[in-house]
Write a protein that holds these residues in place. Structure first.
Motif, PDB file in Angstrom:
ATOM      1  N   SER A  68       0.829  -1.200   0.000  1.00 57.50           N
ATOM      2  CA  SER A  68       0.000   0.000   0.000  1.00 57.50           C
ATOM      3  C   SER A  68       0.868   1.256   0.000  1.00 57.50           C
ATOM      4  CB  SER A  68      -0.908  -0.010   1.233  1.00 57.50           C
ATOM      5  OG  SER A  68      -1.594   1.197   1.349  1.00 57.50           O
ATOM      6  N   THR A  69       1.897   1.252   0.814  1.00 48.57           N
ATOM      7  CA  THR A  69       2.799   2.396   0.884  1.00 48.57           C
ATOM      8  C   THR A  69       3.555   2.573  -0.433  1.00 48.57           C
ATOM      9  OG1 THR A  69       3.031   2.129   3.266  1.00 48.57           O
ATOM     10  CG2 THR A  69       4.722   3.411   2.164  1.00 48.57           C
ATOM     11  N   THR A  70       3.936   1.479  -1.065  1.00 47.91           N
ATOM     12  CA  THR A  70       4.628   1.546  -2.361  1.00 47.91           C
ATOM     13  C   THR A  70       3.766   2.267  -3.379  1.00 47.91           C
ATOM     14  OG1 THR A  70       5.832  -0.483  -1.899  1.00 47.91           O
ATOM     15  CG2 THR A  70       5.643   0.162  -4.211  1.00 47.91           C
ATOM     16  N   ARG A  71       2.497   1.932  -3.411  1.00 46.42           N
ATOM     17  CA  ARG A  71       1.570   2.608  -4.327  1.00 46.42           C
ATOM     18  C   ARG A  71       1.544   4.107  -4.045  1.00 46.42           C
ATOM     19  NH1 ARG A  71      -3.670   1.343  -2.451  1.00 46.42           N
ATOM     20  NH2 ARG A  71      -3.236   3.151  -1.163  1.00 46.42           N
ATOM     21  N   ASP A  72       1.444   4.476  -2.768  1.00 49.17           N
ATOM     22  CA  ASP A  72       1.403   5.891  -2.402  1.00 49.17           C
ATOM     23  C   ASP A  72       2.710   6.600  -2.757  1.00 49.17           C
ATOM     24  OD1 ASP A  72      -1.156   5.506  -1.409  1.00 49.17           O
ATOM     25  OD2 ASP A  72      -0.491   5.312   0.665  1.00 49.17           O
ATOM     26  N   LEU A  73       3.832   5.959  -2.485  1.00 51.86           N
ATOM     27  CA  LEU A  73       5.125   6.572  -2.796  1.00 51.86           C
ATOM     28  C   LEU A  73       5.265   6.828  -4.294  1.00 51.86           C
ATOM     29  CD1 LEU A  73       7.470   4.473  -0.472  1.00 51.86           C
ATOM     30  CD2 LEU A  73       6.652   6.806  -0.089  1.00 51.86           C
ATOM     31  N   ALA A  74       4.864   5.852  -5.096  1.00 47.22           N
ATOM     32  CA  ALA A  74       4.934   6.019  -6.550  1.00 47.22           C
ATOM     33  C   ALA A  74       4.032   7.163  -7.001  1.00 47.22           C
ATOM     34  CB  ALA A  74       4.553   4.720  -7.255  1.00 47.22           C
ATOM     35  N   THR A  75       2.859   7.264  -6.409  1.00 53.99           N
ATOM     36  CA  THR A  75       1.933   8.350  -6.756  1.00 53.99           C
ATOM     37  C   THR A  75       2.539   9.707  -6.433  1.00 53.99           C
ATOM     38  OG1 THR A  75       0.031   6.917  -6.348  1.00 53.99           O
ATOM     39  CG2 THR A  75      -0.381   9.283  -6.317  1.00 53.99           C
ATOM     40  N   TYR A  76       3.188   9.826  -5.275  1.00 56.35           N
ATOM     41  CA  TYR A  76       3.830  11.085  -4.898  1.00 56.35           C
ATOM     42  C   TYR A  76       4.962  11.439  -5.859  1.00 56.35           C
ATOM     43  CZ  TYR A  76       1.490  10.222  -0.389  1.00 56.35           C
ATOM     44  OH  TYR A  76       0.579   9.967   0.603  1.00 56.35           O
ATOM     45  N   LEU A  77       5.725  10.445  -6.295  1.00 58.96           N
ATOM     46  CA  LEU A  77       6.826  10.715  -7.228  1.00 58.96           C
ATOM     47  C   LEU A  77       6.307  11.192  -8.578  1.00 58.96           C
ATOM     48  CD1 LEU A  77       9.251   7.728  -6.497  1.00 58.96           C
ATOM     49  CD2 LEU A  77       9.543  10.138  -5.865  1.00 58.96           C
ATOM     50  N   VAL A  78       5.219  10.619  -9.037  1.00 54.90           N
ATOM     51  CA  VAL A  78       4.609  11.064 -10.295  1.00 54.90           C
ATOM     52  C   VAL A  78       4.184  12.522 -10.155  1.00 54.90           C
ATOM     53  CG1 VAL A  78       2.605  10.773 -11.814  1.00 54.90           C
ATOM     54  CG2 VAL A  78       3.890   8.759 -11.049  1.00 54.90           C
ATOM     55  N   GLU A 117       6.067   4.054 -14.476  1.00 56.09           N
ATOM     56  CA  GLU A 117       7.156   3.075 -14.524  1.00 56.09           C
ATOM     57  C   GLU A 117       8.405   3.605 -13.827  1.00 56.09           C
ATOM     58  OE1 GLU A 117       9.931   0.674 -17.720  1.00 56.09           O
ATOM     59  OE2 GLU A 117       8.001   1.441 -18.390  1.00 56.09           O
ATOM     60  N   GLN A 118       8.763   4.858 -14.094  1.00 57.45           N
ATOM     61  CA  GLN A 118       9.938   5.452 -13.447  1.00 57.45           C
ATOM     62  C   GLN A 118       9.754   5.523 -11.933  1.00 57.45           C
ATOM     63  OE1 GLN A 118       9.808   9.167 -15.597  1.00 57.45           O
ATOM     64  NE2 GLN A 118      11.676   8.661 -16.762  1.00 57.45           N
ATOM     65  N   ALA A 119       8.558   5.870 -11.514  1.00 62.24           N
ATOM     66  CA  ALA A 119       8.274   5.989 -10.089  1.00 62.24           C
ATOM     67  C   ALA A 119       8.392   4.632  -9.395  1.00 62.24           C
ATOM     68  CB  ALA A 119       6.883   6.578  -9.877  1.00 62.24           C
ATOM     69  N   LEU A 120       7.817   3.606  -9.996  1.00 61.95           N
ATOM     70  CA  LEU A 120       7.897   2.268  -9.405  1.00 61.95           C
ATOM     71  C   LEU A 120       9.338   1.768  -9.361  1.00 61.95           C
ATOM     72  CD1 LEU A 120       4.698   0.643 -10.897  1.00 61.95           C
ATOM     73  CD2 LEU A 120       5.116   1.216  -8.493  1.00 61.95           C
ATOM     74  N   ASN A 153      13.873   0.140  -6.329  1.00 62.17           N
ATOM     75  CA  ASN A 153      15.340   0.097  -6.338  1.00 62.17           C
ATOM     76  C   ASN A 153      15.976   0.928  -5.223  1.00 62.17           C
ATOM     77  OD1 ASN A 153      15.572  -1.638  -8.571  1.00 62.17           O
ATOM     78  ND2 ASN A 153      15.221   0.058  -9.965  1.00 62.17           N
ATOM     79  N   SER A 154      15.158   1.508  -4.377  1.00 62.15           N
ATOM     80  CA  SER A 154      15.695   2.368  -3.319  1.00 62.15           C
ATOM     81  C   SER A 154      16.123   1.561  -2.099  1.00 62.15           C
ATOM     82  CB  SER A 154      14.643   3.402  -2.899  1.00 62.15           C
ATOM     83  OG  SER A 154      13.559   2.771  -2.232  1.00 62.15           O
ATOM     84  N   GLU A 155      17.061   2.133  -1.372  1.00 63.20           N
ATOM     85  CA  GLU A 155      17.471   1.554  -0.090  1.00 63.20           C
ATOM     86  C   GLU A 155      16.298   1.625   0.894  1.00 63.20           C
ATOM     87  OE1 GLU A 155      20.760   2.444   3.394  1.00 63.20           O
ATOM     88  OE2 GLU A 155      21.057   3.316   1.416  1.00 63.20           O
ATOM     89  N   LEU A 156      15.522   2.696   0.781  1.00 64.06           N
ATOM     90  CA  LEU A 156      14.366   2.867   1.643  1.00 64.06           C
ATOM     91  C   LEU A 156      13.387   1.701   1.505  1.00 64.06           C
ATOM     92  CD1 LEU A 156      12.673   4.934   3.479  1.00 64.06           C
ATOM     93  CD2 LEU A 156      11.412   5.257   1.377  1.00 64.06           C
ATOM     94  N   TYR A 157      13.166   1.240   0.291  1.00 67.35           N
ATOM     95  CA  TYR A 157      12.224   0.138   0.078  1.00 67.35           C
ATOM     96  C   TYR A 157      12.687  -1.119   0.804  1.00 67.35           C
ATOM     97  CZ  TYR A 157       9.200  -3.256  -2.140  1.00 67.35           C
ATOM     98  OH  TYR A 157       8.284  -4.255  -2.349  1.00 67.35           O
ATOM     99  N   GLN A 158      13.985  -1.366   0.800  1.00 68.08           N
ATOM    100  CA  GLN A 158      14.511  -2.529   1.519  1.00 68.08           C
ATOM    101  C   GLN A 158      14.199  -2.422   3.013  1.00 68.08           C
ATOM    102  OE1 GLN A 158      15.637  -5.097  -0.263  1.00 68.08           O
ATOM    103  NE2 GLN A 158      15.141  -3.784  -1.987  1.00 68.08           N
TER     104      GLN A 158
END
Length: 89
Positions: free
Chosen positions: A27-37, A45-48, A53-58
């Motif tokens: 759920s947070t991944t979806r929100d993060l990608a939306t904020y980046l867009v 695609e770039q946002a995802l 690929n971020s250290e934060l995602y790990q």
């Protein structure tokens, strides 16, 4: 009724926490990608790619960090910093 061993209780609790962390991180991944867009004019695609690929995602996917309990906007501040500086701070 037999008492459940402590080891089994701990393993069960860890499994629940891990499952919750996985669901929340999606759920947070979806929100993060939306904020980046929105903020960086990334394509979806770039946002995802940036998120995955971020250290934060790990760290977000690691239940030990507790990061999955934080709000998406709080987590996003860390992601923005990582994107701008190239490292998680």
């Amino acid at each position: 009724m037999a008492e459940v061993p402590v080891k089994d209780k701990i393993e069960y609790t860890v499994a629940i926490v891990n499952n919750f962390a996985k669901k929340y991180s999606l759920s947070t991944t979806r929100d993060l990608a939306t904020y980046l867009v929105r903020d960086f004019s990334f394509t979806v695609e770039q946002a995802l790619r940036a998120v995955y690929n971020s250290e934060l995602y790990q760290k977000l996917c690691d239940p030990k960090t507790g990061l999955y309990f934080q709000s998406p906007l709080y987590v996003y501040d860390y992601l923005k910093t990582e994107i701008k500086t190239g490292k998680l701070q």
